[in-house]
Design an enzyme around this catalytic site. Structure first.
Site, short mmCIF file in Angstrom:
data_model
loop_
_atom_site.label_atom_id
_atom_site.label_comp_id
_atom_site.label_asym_id
_atom_site.label_seq_id
_atom_site.Cartn_x
_atom_site.Cartn_y
_atom_site.Cartn_z
CE LYS A 61 -40.80 -3.38 -34.97
NZ LYS A 61 -41.40 -2.02 -35.23
N GLY A 92 -31.77 1.29 -32.99
CA GLY A 92 -32.72 2.02 -32.17
C GLY A 92 -32.08 2.47 -30.88
CB THR A 105 -28.87 2.65 -25.38
OG1 THR A 105 -27.96 3.25 -26.32
CG2 THR A 105 -28.07 1.81 -24.41
CB ALA A 152 -35.22 -0.70 -27.53
N GLY A 153 -32.25 -1.76 -27.08
CA GLY A 153 -31.18 -2.67 -27.48
C GLY A 153 -30.75 -3.58 -26.35
CD GLU A 199 -26.54 2.63 -35.36
OE1 GLU A 199 -26.39 3.37 -34.36
OE2 GLU A 199 -27.28 2.89 -36.31
CB CYS A 208 -27.51 7.19 -33.88
SG CYS A 208 -27.04 6.43 -35.44
CD GLU A 233 -29.08 9.09 -29.19
OE1 GLU A 233 -28.55 9.06 -30.31
OE2 GLU A 233 -29.59 8.09 -28.66
#
Length: 488
Positions: free
Chosen positions: A186, A238, A240, A242-243, A260, A296, A395
């Site tokens: 995706k 992506g 953090t 969302a992770g 990651e 990143c 970030e």
């Protein structure tokens, strides 16, 4: 220079690559891509809905479950497929670089070095790696022999970000395909036009039907893919935030996941470091500002010794101020636009926050003159920053550097480690052993000495809020394999 996109015809794609075929989507919605250079529409693809994702996962499951299609092929057979895939991607390198640059603002010269090259490099690396794997037989302590088999994990759902859409997709599909897995990829809605070329390369390479499937979508579609009952592993790059959500879902489902995520890495300038920009300029650029700061691992927290603080600030100010800001498709551009208008607003918000908290801007801090038509921001350096300031902790994902003062090596390590993140970093020194000693004490997944660039042979990933698991290297292949012990 006027936008190179202004004279381009808008490219519209009407089908999805699923099960080795170009299929009509189940819905009518589409993803429209807008140029960050000009704000003009440059193309569209169908938005894959849940029915499309079901079809893609079903095709991947069918291809995996039949060992004669992919998972059961001899390593040499899969390796041959991967090398053909690499050849087809390489043949489309110029097209890929142009498309990526036109969508996310990556300077086209960087896209030509990374997006057009890295995927083929990874495919060939993993093709070589699987051919070299030998049977693992161990003399048992309980008598007999133990055979340890490495079997493909299954159907992989890969969610790819917009900043390096081709390279970071390859971080996932290259080792996964080598292991014998099948893929549902995706891409991010910001960078979907290049995913069409990825599918065309897979088709031209003759990959068996269902081995690679591509479903463009947004957050909702990504969430559906993560939870899909026929997915065996999730690989995500992506944010953090969302992770963490993906990790919660995969934890509940006991589903393997590689994450990651974000970073706020430290560039530690030791008191014996070389600051001649003629000597270190390119390495400094790759370590701190490459891809417009939309990377990143960048060391955007620059830690400078008290004894040379002013010198470091002056060097970084000259360095950032010298960057050529312009249209991403202009080969002379070093810093292109932010990927989206929303992201531009985010970066500008952080700049204002830094100013409000007492940071001193030595260069940049606004939009470059004559660049009102796109989503541009000038490379910005903040001096007099404390490690507790917002711009030093969160970030930004843009061309913004913060220079923080430290007392001695131990203090530099302490400040570097006072972060929620741990993905990248650098140590700058004329003494390799001293630099190595400092680097070994920084709590991060990767770190460079006087340079930084992820190498395909070594594991890449982070600690703390920068993620879990590793990509690249033999460890990246192992992440897509299940271990089975046979006691003989």
């Amino acid at each position: 220079m006027s936008s190179a996109l202004s004279d381009q015809t808008v490219t519209e794609h009407g089908t999805l690559f699923i099960g080795g075929q170009w299929r009509e989507p189940n819905g009518r919605e589409k993803i429209t891509v807008v140029s960050p250079n000009s704000g003009e529409e440059i193309g569209s693809v169908p938005l894959a809905n849940r029915a499309d994702i079901d079809s893609a996962v079903s095709a991947a499951r069918k291809a995996f479950d039949d060992p004669s299609v992919w998972s059961g092929l001899e390593p040499a057979e899969r390796a041959a497929h991967l090398r053909r895939f690499a050849d087809e991607l390489e043949a489309r390198g110029e097209q890929i670089a142009s498309l990526v640059s036109s969508q996310n603002g990556m300077p086209v010269t960087i896209a030509g070095q990374m997006e057009a090259v890295y995927p083929a490099t990874l495919l060939r690396y993993y093709a070589d790696l699987i051919e070299k794997q030998t049977p693992d037989l161990r003399e048992g302590m309980m008598g007999g022999v133990v055979e340890v088999q490495r079997q493909p994990i299954g159907v992989v759902g890969a969610i790819v970000p917009w900043n390096y859409p081709q390279s970071l997709a390859a971080f996932k599909y290259a080792p996964a395909l080598a292991a014998g897995c099948t893929m549902v990829i995706k891409p991010s809605p910001e960078t979907v036009l290049d995913s069409v070329v990825l599918a065309e390369a897979a088709e031209a390479a003759g990959l068996p039907a269902g081995v690679v499937n591509i479903v463009p979508g947004g957050r909702d579609e990504g969430a559906y893919l993560v939870e899909h009952p026929e997915i065996d592993k999730v690989a995500f790059t992506g944010s953090t935030a969302a992770g963490k959500k993906i990790a919660e879902v995969c934890g509940r489902l006991l589903r393997p996941v590689t994450l990651e995520l974000g970073g706020k890495s430290a560039s530690i300038v030791l008191d014996d470091a070389e600051l001649d920009l003629e000597t270190i300029g390119n390495d400094l650029f790759v370590s701190t500002l490459v891809n417009n700061g939309q990377t990143c691992f960048l060391g955007t927290r620059v830690l400078a010794p008290k004894s040379r603080y002013g010198e470091v600030v002056d060097a970084l100010t000259a360095f950032a101020g010298s960057m050529a800001v312009g249209d991403s498709l202009d080969p002379a551009t070093q810093i292109g636009p932010m990927a989206t208008q929303t992201h531009l607003g985010r970066v500008e918000g952080y700049i204002e926050k830094g100013r409000a908290e007492g940071g001193r801007i030595t260069t940049g801090g606004g939009r470059p003159e004559g660049r009102d038509g796109g989503w541009f921001v000038s490379p910005t350096v903040f001096a007099d920053v404390n490690n507790s300031d917002t711009i030093a902790r969160e970030e930004i994902f843009g061309p913004v550097l913060s220079v923080i003062q430290y007392d001695d090596d131990a203090d530099a390590v302490r400040i570097a480690n006072e972060s929620e993140y741990g993905l990248g970093g650098t140590v700058w020194s004329s003494d390799p052993e001293r630099a190595r000693n400092v680097a070994s004490r920084v709590n991060t997944g990767t770190i460079g000495i006087n340079r930084y660039i992820p190498d395909p042979v070594a594991p890449f990933g982070g600690v703390k809020h920068s993620g879990m698991g590793r990509e690249l290297g033999p460890e990246g292949l192992a992440a897509y394999q299940n271990l089975k012990s046979i006691y003989r």
